[in-house]
Write a protein that holds these residues in place. Structure first.
Motif, mmCIF file in Angstrom:
data_model
loop_
_atom_site.group_PDB
_atom_site.id
_atom_site.type_symbol
_atom_site.label_atom_id
_atom_site.label_comp_id
_atom_site.label_asym_id
_atom_site.label_seq_id
_atom_site.Cartn_x
_atom_site.Cartn_y
_atom_site.Cartn_z
ATOM 1 N N ALA A 107 0.847 -1.186 0.000
ATOM 2 C CA ALA A 107 0.000 0.000 0.000
ATOM 3 C C ALA A 107 0.881 1.233 0.000
ATOM 4 C CB ALA A 107 -0.938 0.019 1.208
ATOM 5 N N VAL A 108 0.351 2.307 -0.583
ATOM 6 C CA VAL A 108 0.995 3.620 -0.541
ATOM 7 C C VAL A 108 0.141 4.506 0.362
ATOM 8 C CG1 VAL A 108 1.737 5.628 -1.857
ATOM 9 C CG2 VAL A 108 1.993 3.339 -2.828
ATOM 10 N N VAL A 109 0.711 4.913 1.496
ATOM 11 C CA VAL A 109 -0.025 5.687 2.495
ATOM 12 C C VAL A 109 0.590 7.074 2.606
ATOM 13 C CG1 VAL A 109 -0.731 3.646 3.776
ATOM 14 C CG2 VAL A 109 1.393 4.784 4.373
ATOM 15 N N HIS A 110 -0.246 8.021 3.015
ATOM 16 C CA HIS A 110 0.205 9.393 3.257
ATOM 17 C C HIS A 110 0.174 9.623 4.762
ATOM 18 C CE1 HIS A 110 0.025 13.783 3.534
ATOM 19 N NE2 HIS A 110 0.610 13.789 2.347
ATOM 20 N N VAL A 111 1.352 9.773 5.362
ATOM 21 C CA VAL A 111 1.456 9.979 6.804
ATOM 22 C C VAL A 111 2.636 10.909 7.066
ATOM 23 C CG1 VAL A 111 2.839 7.864 7.029
ATOM 24 C CG2 VAL A 111 1.737 8.839 9.043
ATOM 25 N N GLY A 112 2.429 11.873 7.933
ATOM 26 C CA GLY A 112 3.491 12.814 8.276
ATOM 27 C C GLY A 112 3.902 13.716 7.134
ATOM 28 N N GLY A 113 2.978 13.981 6.201
ATOM 29 C CA GLY A 113 3.286 14.848 5.075
ATOM 30 C C GLY A 113 4.071 14.187 3.962
ATOM 31 N N LYS A 114 4.244 12.861 4.006
ATOM 32 C CA LYS A 114 4.997 12.150 2.979
ATOM 33 C C LYS A 114 4.236 10.910 2.551
ATOM 34 C CE LYS A 114 9.585 13.594 4.606
ATOM 35 N NZ LYS A 114 10.910 13.113 5.073
ATOM 36 N N GLN A 115 4.502 10.476 1.318
ATOM 37 C CA GLN A 115 3.916 9.249 0.793
ATOM 38 C C GLN A 115 4.936 8.123 0.917
ATOM 39 O OE1 GLN A 115 2.471 9.859 -3.176
ATOM 40 N NE2 GLN A 115 1.326 11.705 -2.638
ATOM 41 N N ARG A 116 4.483 6.989 1.463
ATOM 42 C CA ARG A 116 5.383 5.865 1.701
ATOM 43 C C ARG A 116 4.744 4.579 1.209
ATOM 44 N NH1 ARG A 116 8.964 7.688 5.861
ATOM 45 N NH2 ARG A 116 8.270 9.668 6.741
ATOM 46 N N LYS A 117 5.547 3.753 0.590
ATOM 47 C CA LYS A 117 5.107 2.426 0.166
ATOM 48 C C LYS A 117 5.451 1.431 1.266
ATOM 49 C CE LYS A 117 5.794 -1.148 -3.311
ATOM 50 N NZ LYS A 117 6.580 -1.584 -4.498
ATOM 51 N N VAL A 118 4.439 0.727 1.770
ATOM 52 C CA VAL A 118 4.629 -0.156 2.917
ATOM 53 C C VAL A 118 4.006 -1.509 2.611
ATOM 54 C CG1 VAL A 118 4.676 1.740 4.572
ATOM 55 C CG2 VAL A 118 2.498 0.662 4.013
ATOM 56 N N THR A 119 4.501 -2.522 3.312
ATOM 57 C CA THR A 119 3.915 -3.850 3.341
ATOM 58 C C THR A 119 3.843 -4.290 4.802
ATOM 59 O OG1 THR A 119 6.089 -4.880 3.055
ATOM 60 C CG2 THR A 119 4.818 -4.464 1.070
ATOM 61 N N ALA A 120 3.309 -5.462 5.030
ATOM 62 C CA ALA A 120 3.190 -5.959 6.400
ATOM 63 C C ALA A 120 4.575 -6.155 7.019
ATOM 64 C CB ALA A 120 2.404 -7.271 6.422
ATOM 65 N N GLU A 121 4.700 -5.790 8.309
ATOM 66 C CA GLU A 121 5.919 -5.917 9.118
ATOM 67 C C GLU A 121 7.009 -4.937 8.699
ATOM 68 O OE1 GLU A 121 7.208 -9.948 9.067
ATOM 69 O OE2 GLU A 121 5.365 -10.727 9.967
ATOM 70 N N ASP A 122 6.640 -3.899 7.974
ATOM 71 C CA ASP A 122 7.605 -2.838 7.664
ATOM 72 C C ASP A 122 7.673 -1.840 8.820
ATOM 73 O OD1 ASP A 122 8.257 -3.924 5.299
ATOM 74 O OD2 ASP A 122 7.347 -2.384 4.038
ATOM 75 N N ILE A 123 8.798 -1.159 8.917
ATOM 76 C CA ILE A 123 9.001 -0.123 9.933
ATOM 77 C C ILE A 123 9.252 1.201 9.217
ATOM 78 C CG2 ILE A 123 10.504 0.715 11.772
ATOM 79 C CD1 ILE A 123 10.968 -2.132 12.619
ATOM 80 N N ILE A 124 8.488 2.217 9.563
ATOM 81 C CA ILE A 124 8.655 3.544 8.984
ATOM 82 C C ILE A 124 8.845 4.555 10.108
ATOM 83 C CG2 ILE A 124 7.314 3.005 6.926
ATOM 84 C CD1 ILE A 124 4.947 4.450 8.153
ATOM 85 N N ILE A 125 9.484 5.656 9.780
ATOM 86 C CA ILE A 125 9.765 6.730 10.742
ATOM 87 C C ILE A 125 9.016 7.971 10.289
ATOM 88 C CG2 ILE A 125 11.552 8.186 11.752
ATOM 89 C CD1 ILE A 125 13.515 5.910 11.393
ATOM 90 N N VAL A 126 8.233 8.520 11.195
ATOM 91 C CA VAL A 126 7.474 9.736 10.935
ATOM 92 C C VAL A 126 8.192 10.893 11.612
ATOM 93 C CG1 VAL A 126 5.255 10.892 11.145
ATOM 94 C CG2 VAL A 126 5.352 8.405 10.831
ATOM 95 N N GLU A 127 8.543 11.905 10.822
ATOM 96 C CA GLU A 127 9.279 13.053 11.358
ATOM 97 C C GLU A 127 8.329 14.027 12.056
ATOM 98 O OE1 GLU A 127 12.491 13.576 11.384
ATOM 99 O OE2 GLU A 127 13.179 11.931 10.102
ATOM 100 N N HIS A 128 8.930 14.821 12.959
ATOM 101 C CA HIS A 128 8.258 15.912 13.666
ATOM 102 C C HIS A 128 7.190 15.362 14.625
ATOM 103 C CE1 HIS A 128 10.494 18.551 11.064
ATOM 104 N NE2 HIS A 128 9.950 17.986 9.993
ATOM 105 N N ASN A 129 6.310 16.210 15.057
ATOM 106 C CA ASN A 129 5.348 15.840 16.092
ATOM 107 C C ASN A 129 4.279 14.899 15.549
ATOM 108 O OD1 ASN A 129 3.946 15.791 18.511
ATOM 109 N ND2 ASN A 129 2.800 17.658 18.062
#
Length: 214
Positions: A107-129
């Motif tokens: 899936a491509v999700v929009h979180v923290g002002g950025k678009q990221r391609k993720v799958t199950a068990e992935d780890i992403i970092i969201v910047e700022h508050n």
């Protein structure tokens, strides 16, 4: 080279002779381009087409008939609707959802002002508050695209929350590494150092679920 009145008159005489020797047939939305290599003048005829004259290159020695690229570009449409049946596509996707050969969803999700391609068990970092605390399970609402190895669904601009479900868990809230900010003004001898660290939130993607479209 400047085009004088004599050159224009000679081009008009040559063009008139060609038109008078050919039969005229009017059509809608057609463009015929006649170019004289002697004077380098192109004459565009809208809503008219000449049998055997459209796109012909004229010279003193011989006359050859060629297809004009400008006429083809002006008359051809920029896009067309493909003759596909949406019901057939939806039925094929739904048949894949129930099969064990579905594969891993992404899936491509929009979180923290950025678009990221993720799958199950992935780890992403969201910047700022980011308001959620450690241990919270959250749902990512803004899903732009979801797919598998056999199909891809694209939202306009987002997919419906009833169709796609992306769940994540807040693993850690920390600070980034130190970033150095240095300001220097040469004429005034101004030097200023500053260290900056941004807030970061680490998310673990638990699962991606795609429900029945119908």
């Amino acid at each position: 080279m400047a085009v004088t009145g004599a050159v224009l008159r000679s081009a008009y005489v040559q063009f008139s002779r060609i038109v008078s020797s050919q039969s005229l047939r009017s059509v809608q939305k057609e463009v015929a381009v006649l170019r004289c290599p002697r004077t380098c003048i192109s004459v565009h005829l809208r809503h008219q087409q000449f049998d055997g004259v459209a796109g012909r290159m004229f010279s003193n020695s011989s006359r050859t008939t060629t297809n004009s690229p400008a006429a083809e570009l002006s008359t051809s449409p920029e896009w067309s609707v493909a003759g596909t049946n949406s019901k057939d596509i939806i039925s094929k996707i739904e048949s894949k959802l129930g099969s064990p050969d579905l594969g891993r969803l992404f899936a491509v999700v929009h979180v923290g002002g950025k678009q990221r391609k993720v799958t199950a068990e992935d780890i992403i970092i969201v910047e700022h508050n980011f308001p959620p605390t450690v241990g919270d399970k959250i749902r990512l609402e803004k899903v732009l695209m979801v797919g598998s190895k056999d199909f891809t669904m694209v939202g306009c601009p987002m997919l419906s929350r009833e169709q796609v479900y992306v769940e994540a868990t807040v693993v850690e809230k920390t600070l980034s590494h130190f970033k150095t900010i240095f300001n220097y003004v040469k004429t005034k001898g101004h030097r200023k150092y500053k260290l900056k660290r941004n807030e970061q939130t680490v998310l673990l993607i638990n699962n991606i679920q795609l429900r029945q479209i119908s």
